[in-house]
Design an enzyme around this catalytic site. Sequence first.
Site, short mmCIF file in Angstrom:
data_model
loop_
_atom_site.label_atom_id
_atom_site.label_comp_id
_atom_site.label_asym_id
_atom_site.label_seq_id
_atom_site.Cartn_x
_atom_site.Cartn_y
_atom_site.Cartn_z
N GLU A 171 0.82 -1.21 0.00
CA GLU A 171 0.00 0.00 0.00
C GLU A 171 0.86 1.27 0.00
OE1 GLU A 171 -3.93 -1.87 2.25
OE2 GLU A 171 -2.75 -0.36 3.30
N GLU A 371 -4.82 -8.76 0.30
CA GLU A 371 -5.56 -8.52 1.55
C GLU A 371 -7.04 -8.38 1.24
OE1 GLU A 371 -4.37 -5.25 4.02
OE2 GLU A 371 -2.22 -5.70 3.80
#
Length: 476
Positions: A171, A371
Amino acid sequence: MQKKLIQVPKDFMIGAAVSAWQTEGWSGKKDSQDSYLDVWYKNNHNVWHDGYGPAVATDFRNRYKEDIGYMKEIGLTHFRTSINWSRFLVDYETAVVDEDYAAYIDDMINELIANGIEPMICLEHYEVPAVLFENYGGWGSKHVVELFVKYAEKVFERYGDKVRNWFTFNEPVVVQTRVYLDAIRYPFEQNTKKWMQWNYNKALATAKVVSLFRKMGLSQSAKIGVILNPEVTYARSSAPHDQEAARIYDLFFNRVFLDPSIKGEYPQELFDLMEKHDITFEHTKEELGIINRNKVDYVGLNLYFPHRVQARTSAWNERIPFHPAYYYEKFDLPGKKMNPYRGWEIYPQIMYDMALRMKEEYGNIEWFIAENGMGVEKEQRFKNEDGMIEDDYRIEFISDHLKWLLKAVEEGVNCRGYMLWAFSDNVSPMNAFKNRYGLVEINLEDNRNRRLKKSAYWYQRLISERQFETNMEEYK
């Protein structure tokens, strides 16, 4: 309610993830080895829920063998975590390795492999060393990019013969968005040009590490990629003004990493908007060439919720620095299904919609869900008489999202797996242990002892049987 049996392809990866800083704790950490997150926790201890932070976390550093035992019991085929850059070195300029921490990583990787679990290692999961943040401005500095490459080289030398799945960042858009764009995290500075520079420098760092990876010959037996968190963006309506709002949001928050990582280039419209608003990142033609020549082998995508926008309904305040919200505002969809604890919409179709985009816009590159999961507060409410958390809501969440993902796989999307966030409950920024995501409970009232939740046993069956039941829609 009618049920449908969904088959999971034989070679489809099913695993779980956590990160170093969210689990390891500070055991063995030297005073000079704070990460950005450690400093934030020390300076703003009061904003972390109930005061919990990375100091102890889940104590994975000391209990990794126990946790890997639970992974084996569940049947995980893969486990993703990170190496904490701030802990791996004792000198960030010359890349001198901390042998104690490196030996722990050695042992942890060996333990995973010995138990039949494939390690997947990320080089940076918000763990930029604090001293580099304080001395150079963190990822705003090209010097830090070079130091990251030095760090990566030491990691590859040490573990390149053991690990086959590597990632530069997890991220990469998040930290600077919270700090410099929205100014809601330490050190609370609103500076959009810094935000864009961090975005660019991380993309450049990925390309340089990919180049290093291939020069070292690791690409013969291993792959390297990046883990991104695109927010699947939907316009309020089909009207041109709403469509433009969604396109620009997507440009600034999704394509800013998807395009350089996968296509090796930035959209021209992004350069045009950066120039218009005087936020263009410092770059050279040589650097853009490095990005173009060193695209990733594959990507992980973190998908949790949709993002809905509409055209602005009020004038922009010209006295504040430019923010991409100049072009959009959030749209609150009436009647949406919600996770009330996290404040996120639940819309499993994001899996299918993003999957088709990967096929149609990004060359059907290999990718996987890195995720996806559901955070719930006060899960102890759901303990049965035997003390096990019956998290049926998590089972429903996983199965609903997997259903849409596997529908896309059936249609030829090159998605190779699903990684649940998270293997165990763990610390999140500010939320600490407030929202629990794990298959494994971390009991803070009982010495952080572990216990499998109901979802862990469901996941165990999913892995062993390669099938699961999901609810069919009913019309009343």
